[in-house]
Scaffold this motif. Structure first.
Motif, PDB file in Angstrom:
ATOM      1  N   THR A  12       0.859  -1.313  -0.153  1.00 33.00           N
ATOM      2  CA  THR A  12      -0.053   0.183  -0.041  1.00 33.00           C
ATOM      3  C   THR A  12       0.990   1.267  -0.040  1.00 33.00           C
ATOM      4  O   THR A  12       2.226   1.202   0.240  1.00 33.00           O
ATOM      5  N   VAL A  13       0.174   2.423  -0.348  1.00 33.05           N
ATOM      6  CA  VAL A  13       1.149   3.722  -0.306  1.00 33.05           C
ATOM      7  C   VAL A  13       1.503   3.843   1.184  1.00 33.05           C
ATOM      8  O   VAL A  13       2.809   4.154   1.323  1.00 33.05           O
ATOM      9  N   GLU A  14       0.946   3.521   2.202  1.00 34.02           N
ATOM     10  CA  GLU A  14       1.257   3.749   3.756  1.00 34.02           C
ATOM     11  C   GLU A  14       2.376   2.936   3.921  1.00 34.02           C
ATOM     12  O   GLU A  14       3.609   3.286   4.583  1.00 34.02           O
ATOM     13  N   GLU A  15       2.477   1.620   3.458  1.00 32.03           N
ATOM     14  CA  GLU A  15       3.527   0.653   3.488  1.00 32.03           C
ATOM     15  C   GLU A  15       4.993   1.021   3.071  1.00 32.03           C
ATOM     16  O   GLU A  15       5.713   0.743   3.301  1.00 32.03           O
ATOM     17  N   GLU A  73      16.850  13.457   9.626  1.00 32.97           N
ATOM     18  CA  GLU A  73      15.795  12.918  10.426  1.00 32.97           C
ATOM     19  C   GLU A  73      14.790  14.135  10.748  1.00 32.97           C
ATOM     20  O   GLU A  73      13.594  13.947  10.457  1.00 32.97           O
ATOM     21  N   SER A  74      15.283  15.275  11.048  1.00 34.47           N
ATOM     22  CA  SER A  74      14.479  16.308  11.412  1.00 34.47           C
ATOM     23  C   SER A  74      13.563  16.848  10.083  1.00 34.47           C
ATOM     24  O   SER A  74      12.589  17.361  10.177  1.00 34.47           O
ATOM     25  N   LEU A  75      14.061  16.579   8.871  1.00 28.43           N
ATOM     26  CA  LEU A  75      13.484  17.029   7.667  1.00 28.43           C
ATOM     27  C   LEU A  75      12.542  16.146   7.029  1.00 28.43           C
ATOM     28  O   LEU A  75      11.763  16.445   6.045  1.00 28.43           O
ATOM     29  N   SER A  76      12.549  14.737   7.837  1.00 28.28           N
ATOM     30  CA  SER A  76      11.672  13.831   7.176  1.00 28.28           C
ATOM     31  C   SER A  76      10.229  14.000   7.181  1.00 28.28           C
ATOM     32  O   SER A  76       9.325  13.635   6.241  1.00 28.28           O
ATOM     33  N   GLY A  77       9.914  14.514   8.345  1.00 24.33           N
ATOM     34  CA  GLY A  77       8.356  14.645   8.640  1.00 24.33           C
ATOM     35  C   GLY A  77       7.598  15.371   7.603  1.00 24.33           C
ATOM     36  O   GLY A  77       6.572  14.984   7.136  1.00 24.33           O
ATOM     37  N   PRO A  78       7.940  16.765   7.273  1.00 24.96           N
ATOM     38  CA  PRO A  78       7.114  17.310   6.205  1.00 24.96           C
ATOM     39  C   PRO A  78       7.170  16.957   4.786  1.00 24.96           C
ATOM     40  O   PRO A  78       6.257  17.095   3.991  1.00 24.96           O
ATOM     41  N   THR A  79       7.820  16.166   4.527  1.00 22.89           N
ATOM     42  CA  THR A  79       8.015  15.554   3.264  1.00 22.89           C
ATOM     43  C   THR A  79       6.961  14.234   3.199  1.00 22.89           C
ATOM     44  O   THR A  79       6.858  13.765   2.048  1.00 22.89           O
ATOM     45  N   THR A  80       6.670  13.582   4.156  1.00 26.45           N
ATOM     46  CA  THR A  80       5.799  12.397   4.135  1.00 26.45           C
ATOM     47  C   THR A  80       4.506  12.755   3.512  1.00 26.45           C
ATOM     48  O   THR A  80       4.232  12.021   2.576  1.00 26.45           O
ATOM     49  N   ARG A  81       3.944  13.742   3.937  1.00 26.42           N
ATOM     50  CA  ARG A  81       2.688  13.973   3.233  1.00 26.42           C
ATOM     51  C   ARG A  81       2.977  13.979   1.518  1.00 26.42           C
ATOM     52  O   ARG A  81       1.847  13.287   0.900  1.00 26.42           O
ATOM     53  N   ALA A  82       3.910  14.715   1.190  1.00 26.80           N
ATOM     54  CA  ALA A  82       4.215  14.989  -0.229  1.00 26.80           C
ATOM     55  C   ALA A  82       4.319  13.254  -0.904  1.00 26.80           C
ATOM     56  O   ALA A  82       3.801  13.087  -2.063  1.00 26.80           O
ATOM     57  N   ARG A  83       5.095  12.431  -0.263  1.00 28.54           N
ATOM     58  CA  ARG A  83       5.328  11.422  -0.748  1.00 28.54           C
ATOM     59  C   ARG A  83       3.987  10.491  -0.848  1.00 28.54           C
ATOM     60  O   ARG A  83       3.661   9.660  -1.829  1.00 28.54           O
ATOM     61  N   LEU A 103      -0.237   8.547  -4.381  1.00 24.92           N
ATOM     62  CA  LEU A 103      -1.791   8.218  -4.618  1.00 24.92           C
ATOM     63  C   LEU A 103      -2.209   8.920  -6.132  1.00 24.92           C
ATOM     64  O   LEU A 103      -3.088   8.232  -6.489  1.00 24.92           O
ATOM     65  N   THR A 104      -1.454   9.690  -6.618  1.00 26.74           N
ATOM     66  CA  THR A 104      -1.826  10.362  -7.814  1.00 26.74           C
ATOM     67  C   THR A 104      -0.754   9.849  -8.883  1.00 26.74           C
ATOM     68  O   THR A 104      -1.049  10.406 -10.087  1.00 26.74           O
ATOM     69  N   GLN A 105       0.467   9.688  -8.916  1.00 28.05           N
ATOM     70  CA  GLN A 105       1.262   9.563 -10.058  1.00 28.05           C
ATOM     71  C   GLN A 105       1.307   8.184 -10.251  1.00 28.05           C
ATOM     72  O   GLN A 105       1.955   7.312  -9.506  1.00 28.05           O
ATOM     73  N   GLU A 106       1.030   7.772 -11.386  1.00 26.16           N
ATOM     74  CA  GLU A 106       1.108   6.374 -12.220  1.00 26.16           C
ATOM     75  C   GLU A 106       2.656   6.002 -12.016  1.00 26.16           C
ATOM     76  O   GLU A 106       3.493   6.777 -12.568  1.00 26.16           O
ATOM     77  N   GLY A 107       2.551   4.860 -11.693  1.00 25.17           N
ATOM     78  CA  GLY A 107       4.037   3.993 -11.644  1.00 25.17           C
ATOM     79  C   GLY A 107       4.904   4.580 -10.537  1.00 25.17           C
ATOM     80  O   GLY A 107       6.102   4.058 -10.354  1.00 25.17           O
ATOM     81  N   ALA A 108       4.672   5.356  -9.440  1.00 23.43           N
ATOM     82  CA  ALA A 108       5.480   5.953  -8.443  1.00 23.43           C
ATOM     83  C   ALA A 108       5.931   5.054  -7.557  1.00 23.43           C
ATOM     84  O   ALA A 108       7.154   4.909  -6.974  1.00 23.43           O
ATOM     85  N   LEU A 109       4.895   3.805  -7.122  1.00 21.48           N
ATOM     86  CA  LEU A 109       5.582   2.783  -6.345  1.00 21.48           C
ATOM     87  C   LEU A 109       6.432   1.990  -6.684  1.00 21.48           C
ATOM     88  O   LEU A 109       7.634   1.810  -6.337  1.00 21.48           O
ATOM     89  N   GLU A 110       6.449   1.601  -8.072  1.00 21.26           N
ATOM     90  CA  GLU A 110       7.390   0.834  -8.797  1.00 21.26           C
ATOM     91  C   GLU A 110       8.723   1.528  -9.031  1.00 21.26           C
ATOM     92  O   GLU A 110       9.929   1.051  -8.899  1.00 21.26           O
ATOM     93  N   LYS A 111       8.527   2.807  -9.309  1.00 24.06           N
ATOM     94  CA  LYS A 111       9.617   3.885  -9.443  1.00 24.06           C
ATOM     95  C   LYS A 111      10.573   3.815  -8.385  1.00 24.06           C
ATOM     96  O   LYS A 111      11.671   3.711  -8.166  1.00 24.06           O
ATOM     97  N   VAL A 130      18.795  11.598  -7.850  1.00 23.27           N
ATOM     98  CA  VAL A 130      17.852  11.251  -8.955  1.00 23.27           C
ATOM     99  C   VAL A 130      16.463  11.023  -8.110  1.00 23.27           C
ATOM    100  O   VAL A 130      15.421  11.429  -8.549  1.00 23.27           O
ATOM    101  N   HIS A 131      16.627   9.993  -7.004  1.00 20.23           N
ATOM    102  CA  HIS A 131      15.520   9.890  -6.344  1.00 20.23           C
ATOM    103  C   HIS A 131      14.624  10.964  -5.607  1.00 20.23           C
ATOM    104  O   HIS A 131      13.323  11.111  -5.937  1.00 20.23           O
TER     105      HIS A 131
END
Length: 224
Positions: A132-135, A161-171, A176-184, A210-211
């Protein structure tokens, strides 16, 4: 300078000068207030403020101590501030990540022990075939945190570590919206891992760039 700020500065100078070292207990409140020329109320406010940013540790019934002053403690306050980001500033956090994480990944390719590398591989292997996206986001966080810790630079690791929080929502939005994001994401994680395992710091740096840049580019276009 406000009275409380002056009190904070005086305690800070005691630590910087070496008069107080990590783990040391502060003198009794009345003695310290008299010594620093402060009121006890001002001293208490200063102690509360320094405890909030983990410079001091107030132990009820025991006294007040200087903490270990390890980077992860001192930078924890930054993560508190970072949590108040707005959606229009999350891109700036990604830009900082793009600067820091490739450097940490290159260092990890040099400094991670074989056991650390094996643990990193185990994180990848723990991801289900169809997560799942959450996993995926949880696995992604763990993967990057392990690399940051493996960089051998505690300050750099704590900043990431301190910068990880705000980027979680974006990920999550991306998943949820970008096709192929999980595989990439999975493919890029494997490439980063392979570069670290084969001790190729510059290749690891490139794949990390790149990532992170891929998510940043998607977010920039989404917000636009």
């Amino acid at each position: 300078m406000a009275v409380t700020d002056a009190a904070i500065d005086k305690i800070k100078q005691m630590i910087i000068s070496g008069e107080l070292s990590p783990g040391d207990r502060l003198p009794k409140e009345a003695d310290l207030a008299e010594r620093l020329g402060l009121s006890r109320n001002s001293l208490r406010e200063a102690v509360r403020a320094l405890a909030l940013i983990h410079v001091l540790d107030v132990r009820q019934g025991d006294g007040t101590y200087v903490t270990s002053l390890e980077p992860h403690l001192l930078l924890d306050a930054m993560s508190f501030v970072v949590d108040f980001h707005r959606d229009d500033t999350v891109l700036q956090f990604f830009q900082v990540r793009r600067i820091l994480e490739p450097a940490a990944t290159a260092l990890a390719a040099v400094h991670m022990t074989p056991a650390n590398v094996e643990d990193l591989g185990a994180i990848l292997d723990s991801l289900p075939a169809e997560p799942t996206v959450e996993e995926l986001v949880a696995n992604d966080l763990k993967f990057h945190q392990r690399i940051a810790a493996g960089s051998g630079n505690a300050v750099l690791g704590s900043l990431i570590e301190s910068l990880s929080g705000p980027t979680t929502r974006a990920r999550i939005w991306r998943g949820l919206t970008q096709e192929g994001a999980l595989e990439k994401t999975r493919e890029q994680h494997v490439a980063i891992y392979d570069a670290i395992a084969s001790r190729q710091p510059e290749v690891a740096r490139s794949w990390a760039t790149v990532h992170i840049a891929g998510v940043e580019d998607w977010l920039r276009r989404t917000l636009a």
